[in-house]
Design an enzyme around this catalytic site. Sequence first.
Site, mmCIF file in Angstrom:
data_model
loop_
_atom_site.group_PDB
_atom_site.id
_atom_site.type_symbol
_atom_site.label_atom_id
_atom_site.label_comp_id
_atom_site.label_asym_id
_atom_site.label_seq_id
_atom_site.Cartn_x
_atom_site.Cartn_y
_atom_site.Cartn_z
ATOM 1 N N CYS A 1 0.828 -1.217 0.000
ATOM 2 C CA CYS A 1 0.000 0.000 0.000
ATOM 3 C C CYS A 1 0.853 1.255 0.000
ATOM 4 C CB CYS A 1 -0.935 0.009 1.198
ATOM 5 S SG CYS A 1 -2.204 -1.233 1.081
ATOM 6 N N HIS A 2 1.740 1.359 0.963
ATOM 7 C CA HIS A 2 2.485 2.611 1.082
ATOM 8 C C HIS A 2 3.972 2.384 1.270
ATOM 9 C CE1 HIS A 2 -1.701 3.296 2.402
ATOM 10 N NE2 HIS A 2 -1.603 4.219 1.477
#
Lengths: 174, 419
Positions: free
Chosen positions: A138-139
Amino acid sequence: MTDDNKSLEEPLVDDPERRDFLNTVTGVVAGAGVVAASWPFISSMNPSSDVLSKATTEASLTGINPGESKTVEWQGKPVFILRRTDDQIKNMTASQGGKDPEADSDRIQKPDWLIVVGLCTHLGCVPSRSSDGWFCPCHGSKYDNSGRVLHGPAPSNLKLPPYKFVSEDKIVIG
Amino acid sequence: MKNIISWIDRRFPLTSFVKKELTEYPTPRNLSFWWNFGSLAGVVLVIQIITGVFLAMHYKADAALAFDSVEHIMRDVNYGWLIRYMHSTGATAFFAVIFLHMARTLYYGSYRSPRELMWWTGQILLLLMMATAFMGYLLPWGQMSYWGAQVITSLFGAVPFLGDELIIWLRGDFTVGDATLTRFFALHYLVPFIIMAVIMVHLVALHSVKSSNPSGINLADKDNIPFHPYFTTKDLFGLCIFLVIYSYFVFYQPNMFIEAENYIPADPLQTPVHIVPEWYFLPFYAILRSIPDLLGGVIAMTISVLIFAFMPFLDRSKIPGGAVYRPFYRALFYVFVIDVLVLGYVGAKPPEGYLVFIGYFATALYFGVFAILPFLAKKEELWLRKKGLPPELEALIQSEEKQKAERMVARRKAKRARK
């Protein structure tokens, strides 16, 4: 009320302080009533009993070779069970992790087995397994083979679930 | 018919209301097509509510059934595909229309006195709309639905002390689960009606301060024309253009705004490799990602949405109107629009390589624009007045100043009288 002799300048009530007091009391009682009445509704949004009853999970450790990992579900969350190789154990014992330093020995019960909650501490995505740990798609947070965050936006290491070994090859999480 | 209406009129101000607020409602005659988006947003809301109610007749808000019930709508329900695509495309259309509506407000300075309350009720509507869209996106129970909800509810974990309890309370489970889906459905159905109520407040405020106009100057009465037939026609024409574009997407590109990943049922143990939110959240998402700290990122993202509300305070220029007469403000406006587009692009891509740095830069610029505005507005005002404003404009500014001073004196007098 319509006493024509009374001018507008004169107060409409004989004792304004008395009225203020009544207004305040009414407001406070009504406010307290609203707060009290909203409690059941707020509480109803917390996990119900059947959700809470998912609290423990039994997991078998058989069939996991060194270097392999397995994911089991606990309270609906993924839990990573990693059987570490000797090399990995050595490397992890030597390091303190990244921005949330912690000794490897504080994160395990048996050096071979690392058991962590598989949710990125940033925003709860499931990190994917890479050879030297986990990587969150995701990040971009990176974790080592002790579940400690190395870099990325995650504020802390992967959480440790409460668990105990009930036998050589079986654990109970929760 | 006449008898019926006069029967009603004796009991309810029907004719006078329609006359005052609709047919004879005074509207500036110089409104450009940029003033079409308000009524258009109203139409899109109606489309969303109607399609939504019909979808709810076939949808099942249960983690075990939700995904299949959406496919059931697509395949088995008569015209189910049409109603669903109208609803999913409608969400995109709604945000597109609202963003244009906001851009117009910013460009023409419509947020300025006396229309601050219009701007703030609009801000509340934007927040409600975002909440509704976010909760609606969970309902198909696909992978993107699931992980989008997981990530966004996790944001509340950044709240100090209460974070973890708050997340569990919001979800009703330890992760996003059946309880979460059911409550999101209930709220997704509820909030649009709250939006309707806030729109009423927005409209009451509008009909009290009246529409702004491209000149940015309040027009004299003779420059207003009745709403009907001039603007009913114009709004209908705008609506037709909108429906052409909307229909194109509904019938030819219905999946353009639906991630392919969302046709995979939700799996709590497997995160998709690349999570992206819906396009209308991308700039804010890019800001969240650009701050390398959870709490900082959440705060920055929250401020990035709420900061619009401060516009009436940040922009204190005495030059009337918006960007039309204000070259510095106009430049700043375009910088901001480009920056938002860049942030949107960054938010859509994985956070790798040079994009990370563009993200940092664009985030700094986003807040920089708001930070520099008060100083720029003052500088610009001095510069413009030194250069010499048209005498009408100078007179207008001075009369505004005078009115303000008079109001101040009256207020002080009233205060003294009360003592």
